[in-house]
Design a protein around this motif. Structure first.
Motif, mmCIF file in Angstrom:
data_model
loop_
_atom_site.group_PDB
_atom_site.id
_atom_site.type_symbol
_atom_site.label_atom_id
_atom_site.label_comp_id
_atom_site.label_asym_id
_atom_site.label_seq_id
_atom_site.Cartn_x
_atom_site.Cartn_y
_atom_site.Cartn_z
ATOM 1 N N LEU A 188 5.226 1.267 2.698
ATOM 2 C CA LEU A 188 5.935 0.049 3.085
ATOM 3 C C LEU A 188 5.571 -0.355 4.501
ATOM 4 N N ASP A 189 5.559 0.581 5.433
ATOM 5 C CA ASP A 189 5.231 0.257 6.817
ATOM 6 C C ASP A 189 3.824 -0.307 6.934
ATOM 7 N N ALA A 190 2.894 0.239 6.177
ATOM 8 C CA ALA A 190 1.519 -0.275 6.195
ATOM 9 C C ALA A 190 1.483 -1.707 5.666
ATOM 10 N N LEU A 191 2.266 -1.971 4.614
ATOM 11 C CA LEU A 191 2.307 -3.324 4.054
ATOM 12 C C LEU A 191 2.908 -4.302 5.052
ATOM 13 N N LEU A 192 4.004 -3.912 5.696
ATOM 14 C CA LEU A 192 4.639 -4.793 6.671
ATOM 15 C C LEU A 192 3.701 -5.100 7.831
#
Length: 302
Positions: free
Chosen positions: A242-246
């Motif tokens: 998720l952090d990579a996507l954000l």
């Protein structure tokens, strides 16, 4: 006109659970929205003798205090449904009997005001996560005196649009429940018995240094109440994903690569009109409404 009973795509059980678990402090964004909303009070000539502050801890304690300072002689009714919030608020607002400031401050009342007893109801950032906002609007309407008014704010449908687009790009369930449009809020106010609803909106963009800061902010502001949200628990691997996507989807070059999220803020106010008698073969009206109608007919009445 459509009949509204609940916000779009909201899970009522999850909404009630969040009401019980909301943090016992005021999120920064709520305080900022409350500050902007209380500035709108300068355009309302009516000065309430008594007003109701609806769940001010989560709605914004500083904003509550700004409203109290605007109407220093007005009695205040405080509604807090969460015990931890009520305890915190009492510790901050209640003063010892020997304190001089106690005798100078407006009189505080705890709990839902009696029907028709307040001239203003202040509700900052409360509606968009309530499981039954139409019922809540009716409660507010009942609490207000004739010609009293409600002031409220909430999230609008463009809130978190970047986050929802990022989730959709991965085929994930929705990142949040949908938020009600301001025109629908206007219709709901009329259905609840209010008159002359005035709605407006603005967009606020917030930037974050990284995904961890963004997630921490969102945890304070609420929960995903969509019925089709992710089910079950997710581990650290998913959080890293998720952090990579954000970071990939929300980074804005014009903000030096900071992650940017949009929030649509809706402001609304409406008045409680005098009750109208329907002409029928047999009509009934409450004693309270009859008293208000009689006062309306007197010179200098409400």
């Amino acid at each position: 006109m459509a009949e509204f009973t609940a916000p779009p795509s909201i899970d009522p059980q999850a909404a009630y659970a969040w009401q019980r678990r909301a943090p016992a402090h005021s999120p920064w964004l709520h305080e900022e929205v409350g500050r902007r909303m209380q500035e709108r009070l300068q355009w309302i000539v009516q000065k309430p003798e008594s007003w109701c502050s609806w769940e001010p801890v989560y709605g914004g304690l500083e904003a509550h205090q700004q409203v109290a300072e605007r109407y220093p002689a007005a009695d205040i009714h405080i509604v807090e449904s969460r015990p931890a919030h009520a305890a915190l608020l009492r510790s901050q607002l209640d003063k010892p009997w020997w304190a001089l400031s106690r005798w100078r401050q407006a009189k505080l009342h705890w709990g839902l005001p009696a029907p028709g007893s307040v001239q203003m109801l202040w509700a900052n950032m409360a509606l968009h996560q309530h499981p039954n906002p139409q019922q809540l609007l009716q409660t507010w309407h009942q609490s207000l005196a004739v010609n009293g008014f409600v002031m409220f704010s909430c999230f609008g449908p463009d809130t978190l649009k970047e986050l929802r687009a990022a989730y959709a790009s991965q085929g994930w369930p929705a990142a949040s429940h949908e938020f009600t449009d301001m025109h629908d809020w206007g219709d709901m106010l009329v259905q609840a018995g209010f008159a002359e609803p005035v709605m407006d909106m603005e967009r606020i963009s917030l930037s974050y240094s990284g995904a961890a800061q963004l997630r921490a902010e969102l945890r304070e502001l609420g929960r995903n109440l969509h019925p089709a949200r992710f089910g079950g628990l997710r581990g650290r691997q998913w959080r890293d994903q998720l952090d990579a996507l954000l970071t990939a989807k929300l980074a804005d070059a014009q903000e030096q690569g900071r992650l940017v999220l949009s929030f649509e803020i809706i402001y609304g106010h409406a008045f409680k009109p005098a009750p109208r008698m329907k002409v029928q073969g047999e009509s009934s009206i409450s004693v309270q409404d009859m008293q208000q109608m009689l006062r309306q007919g007197r010179p200098g009445g409400a």
